[in-house]
Write a protein that holds these residues in place. Structure first.
Motif, PDB file in Angstrom:
ATOM      1  N   TYR A 213      32.949 -64.728 117.092  1.00  0.00           N
ATOM      2  CA  TYR A 213      31.503 -64.899 116.933  1.00  0.00           C
ATOM      3  C   TYR A 213      30.734 -63.898 117.795  1.00  0.00           C
ATOM      4  O   TYR A 213      29.780 -63.255 117.344  1.00  0.00           O
ATOM      5  CB  TYR A 213      31.088 -66.320 117.312  1.00  0.00           C
ATOM      6  N   ILE A 214      31.112 -63.796 119.063  1.00  0.00           N
ATOM      7  CA  ILE A 214      30.388 -62.902 119.973  1.00  0.00           C
ATOM      8  C   ILE A 214      30.542 -61.451 119.540  1.00  0.00           C
ATOM      9  O   ILE A 214      29.575 -60.675 119.534  1.00  0.00           O
ATOM     10  CB  ILE A 214      30.881 -63.116 121.417  1.00  0.00           C
TER      11      ILE A 214
ATOM     12  N   THR B 159      28.308 -60.861 116.396  1.00  0.00           N
ATOM     13  CA  THR B 159      26.859 -60.843 116.636  1.00  0.00           C
ATOM     14  C   THR B 159      26.435 -59.595 117.388  1.00  0.00           C
ATOM     15  O   THR B 159      25.366 -59.033 117.112  1.00  0.00           O
ATOM     16  CB  THR B 159      26.417 -62.101 117.412  1.00  0.00           C
ATOM     17  N   LEU B 160      27.238 -59.135 118.334  1.00  0.00           N
ATOM     18  CA  LEU B 160      26.898 -57.905 119.052  1.00  0.00           C
ATOM     19  C   LEU B 160      26.891 -56.705 118.104  1.00  0.00           C
ATOM     20  O   LEU B 160      25.993 -55.849 118.162  1.00  0.00           O
ATOM     21  CB  LEU B 160      27.893 -57.674 120.189  1.00  0.00           C
TER      22      LEU B 160
ATOM     23  N   THR C 168      35.205 -68.317 119.287  1.00  0.00           N
ATOM     24  CA  THR C 168      34.145 -67.822 120.168  1.00  0.00           C
ATOM     25  C   THR C 168      34.216 -66.313 120.314  1.00  0.00           C
ATOM     26  O   THR C 168      33.188 -65.614 120.248  1.00  0.00           O
ATOM     27  CB  THR C 168      34.246 -68.494 121.551  1.00  0.00           C
TER      28      THR C 168
ATOM     29  N   SER D 240      24.186 -63.414 120.951  1.00  0.00           N
ATOM     30  CA  SER D 240      25.553 -63.530 121.459  1.00  0.00           C
ATOM     31  C   SER D 240      25.611 -64.511 122.632  1.00  0.00           C
ATOM     32  O   SER D 240      26.590 -65.247 122.788  1.00  0.00           O
ATOM     33  CB  SER D 240      26.081 -62.161 121.892  1.00  0.00           C
TER      34      SER D 240
ATOM     35  N   PHE E 160      25.474 -68.038 121.153  1.00  0.00           N
ATOM     36  CA  PHE E 160      26.792 -68.449 120.693  1.00  0.00           C
ATOM     37  C   PHE E 160      27.672 -68.858 121.874  1.00  0.00           C
ATOM     38  O   PHE E 160      28.433 -69.826 121.790  1.00  0.00           O
ATOM     39  CB  PHE E 160      27.465 -67.321 119.909  1.00  0.00           C
ATOM     40  N   LEU E 161      27.558 -68.107 122.966  1.00  0.00           N
ATOM     41  CA  LEU E 161      28.362 -68.435 124.149  1.00  0.00           C
ATOM     42  C   LEU E 161      27.968 -69.789 124.716  1.00  0.00           C
ATOM     43  O   LEU E 161      28.832 -70.583 125.102  1.00  0.00           O
ATOM     44  CB  LEU E 161      28.192 -67.344 125.206  1.00  0.00           C
TER      45      LEU E 161
END
Length: 485
Positions: free
Chosen positions: A276-277, A280-281, A273, A58, A61-62
C-alpha cells in the motif's frame, strides 16, 4: 439479567469438537488475509484518499495499518487461546458474555455483507470496461444498481450479482476449492501490483510530493463539510485493511491453529502495508494529488494514462478484477463462518449451522447469505452505507482489544500459543486508534449503525435469548440436579 452476561467456558470451547475439515496452513492463511486486504484500497480508494491527504496519503495508510497491527496482535492472542470459528463474536462471548457477543456478531454480518456487495459494484465497473475492450457491450441498464450513476439510467448490477453467486458456489463446495482458488488469485494479484511498481517507478516526479501534507493532520476547507488531512484520509483508507480479521474465522479449518493463525494474521498485514505505501508514494509521485479528481473512481488507470504505458492498463484491469474477487471471497467466507458459530450456539436458527455431509461446509447458511449479498449488490445503491463497514469493524476491534485486557486479568493462566507483546499498552493503543478513526466518520453513519444494532438486540430478545445453547444447558443441569434431590 444475569443471563445476558453468561459466558462460554474457555476449556469447553477449546475441547469442543468440530465437523469442519482442517486443511489451512500458514501460507493459506496469509494468502487469505492478503486476499481480503488488497483490492478496493489500491484500485479505488487511493483516488479519494489522495484528494483528502495529498501525498501524505502514505502516512494515512501507515496509521490505519498501525491501528490494525495493534488490533491484529490482540486477535492473534485470542485466536491462539480459542481456535474456533466466529472471530470477534466468539472472543466477545468468552470475555464479556452473550448479549455483547450477539451484537458484535450481528454487526460483523453486516460488515462482511456490505463490503462484499460494495466491492461487487466496483468489480462490475472494471469487468464492463474489460468487455468493452474486446468489443462486447452489456446493456447499460444491467451494469449498475438503480440510481448508482448520475445521468445514466441503470436498474440492476448483473455482473456483480453473478460473481457473488459464483464465489458462493466455490465457498459452498469445500474449503480445499476455496483456498486453492484464493491462493492462485492472490499470487496473480501480487505479481500484477509488483509489475505496476517496477514499470511506473521511473515516472515519479519528486516535485509532485511538495507540499507533502497540504492539509495537515485535520482541517476543514472553506465551504466543505468533509474534513481534510491525514487523519480523515486514514478513516477512509481503513476500509482497505478490513478483512484480516476474517482469517481468525478459519480457526476450525486450520492445521495447528495456535501457531498458524497468529502468523497468518500478522504476515498478511505486513505484506499488505508495504504494498500500500509503495503504491501510494508512486501514484502521488506520478500524478499531482489535485489531478486525482479527474479519475477518482479509477486512480490506478489514471496513473497509467499519465505514464503512457497503455499496454499495462489491460494487465492492471485484470489485476483489479482478481483483487476485488479475492476480497469478496474472503468476506463471504468470514460471514458464513460467523453465522455457523452463532447457529451452533443457538443464537441463530439451526439452518445456518448445518454442515454438508459431502463438502463439510455450512452449505445452507453460505447460500442464504450469498444470495442475500448478491441481491443487495444487484439492486441497492449501497454507496451511502459504505462507512458502516468501517464503524462495525472498528467496534469489533475495540471489543477484541478490551477482551485481551479482561482475559489477562481474569484468566492469566490460560494457555496462549501466542501472547500479544506490551500488554496492557498494546490493546490500549489499539482502542485509542480505533476511537480516533471512528471520530472521522460522519453522524449519519452513527445513526445507521445504532439502528442496525437496535434491530439485532430486538432479534436477540425475541429469539436468541430463548434458544441459546448456554441457556438450554443451564436448564438441563438445573433439572438434573432437582431430579437427583
Amino acid at each position: 439479567m444475569n443471563d445476558l452476561m453468561r459466558k462460554k467456558d474457555l476449556a469447553t470451547v477449546v475441547a469442543q469438537a468440530t465437523p469442519l475439515k482442517r486443511t489451512m496452513r500458514t501460507f493459506d492463511l496469509t494468502m487469505l488475509g492478503i486476499g481480503a486486504i488488497i483490492g478496493t484500497g489500491i484500485f479505488v480508494l487511493t483516488g479519494k484518499g489522495a484528494l483528502t491527504a495529498g501525498p501524505a496519503l502514505s502516512v494515512s495508510f501507515l496509521l490505519a495499518a498501525i491501528c490494525c497491527g495493534f488490533a491484529g496482535l490482540c486477535y492473534a492472542e485470542f485466536a491462539s487461546m480459542a481456535p474456533v470459528s466466529g472471530s470477534a463474536y466468539s472472543y466477545a462471548y468468552l470475555a464479556f458474555g452473550e448479549l455483547l457477543a450477539f451484537v458484535i456478531g450481528w454487526d460483523l454480518i453486516l460488515e462482511y455483507a456490505l463490503q462484499a456487495a460494495t466491492v461487487s459494484a466496483g468489480w462490475s465497473g472494471y469487468f464492463t470496461k474489460l468487455l468493452q475492450g474486446f468489443g462486447i457491450n452489456l446493456p447499460v441498464e444491467l451494469t449498475a444498481a438503480y440510481g448508482t450513476t448520475p445521468g445514466v439510467t441503470t436498474y440492476f448490477n448483473l455482473p456483480g450479482f453473478v460473481i457473488v453467486l459464483v464465489i458462493t458456489w466455490i465457498l459452498s463446495t469445500g474449503i480445499n476449492q476455496t483456498k486453492r482458488m484464493n491462493d492462485i488469485m492472490v499470487m496473480i494479484k501480487i505479481a500484477i501490483i509488483v509489475l505496476f511498481i517496477v514499470c511506473t517507478v521511473w515516472y515519479v516526479n519528486p516535485a509532485h510530493w511538495k507540499p507533502f501534507s497540504p492539509y495537515g493532520w485535520y482541517t476543514f476547507q472553506p465551504g466543505s463539510t468533509q474534513p481534510m488531512g491525514i487523519l480523515p484520509a486514514a478513516s477512509i483508507v481503513f476500509f482497505s485493511f478490513i478483512g484480516f480479521d476474517a482469517v481468525s474465522s478459519s480457526a476450525e479449518e486450520t492445521v495447528n491453529p495456535n501457531r498458524t493463525l497468529p502468523r497468518g494474521i500478522l504476515y498478511s498485514l505486513a505484506v499488505s502495508t508495504v504494498l500500500y505505501i509503495a503504491m501510494t508514494l508512486i501514484m502521488t509521485g506520478i500524478v499531482h494529488y489535485p489531478d486525482f479528481a479527474k479519475f477518482i473512481n479509477a486512480p490506478v488507470a489514471g496513473v497509467i494514462l499519465a505514464t503512457g504505458l497503455n499496454w499495462l492498463a489491460v494487465i492492471v484491469n485484470i489485476g483489479a478484477l482478481v483483487g476485488m474477487t479475492t476480497v469478496m471471497l474472503v468476506q463471504l467466507y468470514g460471514q458464513s463462518r460467523i453465522c455457523y458459530a452463532m447457529s451452533r450456539d443457538g443464537l441463530f436458527p439451526p439452518l445456518f449451522g448445518e454442515v454438508h455431509k459431502k463438502y463439510l461446509t455450512p452449505f445452507k447458511g453460505t447460500w442464504f447469505f450469498g444470495i442475500a449479498t448478491a441481491l443487495a449488490g444487484g439492486f441497492i445503491n449501497i454507496n451511502v452505507l459504505f462507512e458502516m463497514v468501517n464503524i462495525g469493524t472498528l467496534s469489533a476491534f475495540i471489543i477484541v482489544s478490551a477482551g485481551i485486557l479482561w482475559m489477562r486479568k481474569t484468566q492469566p493462566d490460560a494457555h496462549r500459543g501466542f501472547k500479544a507483546p506490551g500488554v496492557p499498552f498494546t490493546p490500549l493503543i489499539a482502542i485509542v486508534f480505533c476511537f480516533v478513526l471512528i471520530a472521522g466518520l460522519n453522524w449519519e453513519t452513527w445513526v445507521r449503525f445504532l439502528i442496525w444494532s437496535g434491530i439485532g438486540i430486538a432479534i436477540y430478545f425475541v429469539y436468541s435469548r430463548k434458544h441459546s445453547a448456554l441457556a438450554k444447558n443451564k436448564t438441563s443441569a438445573k433439572a438434573a440436579t432437582q431430579t437427583q434431590q
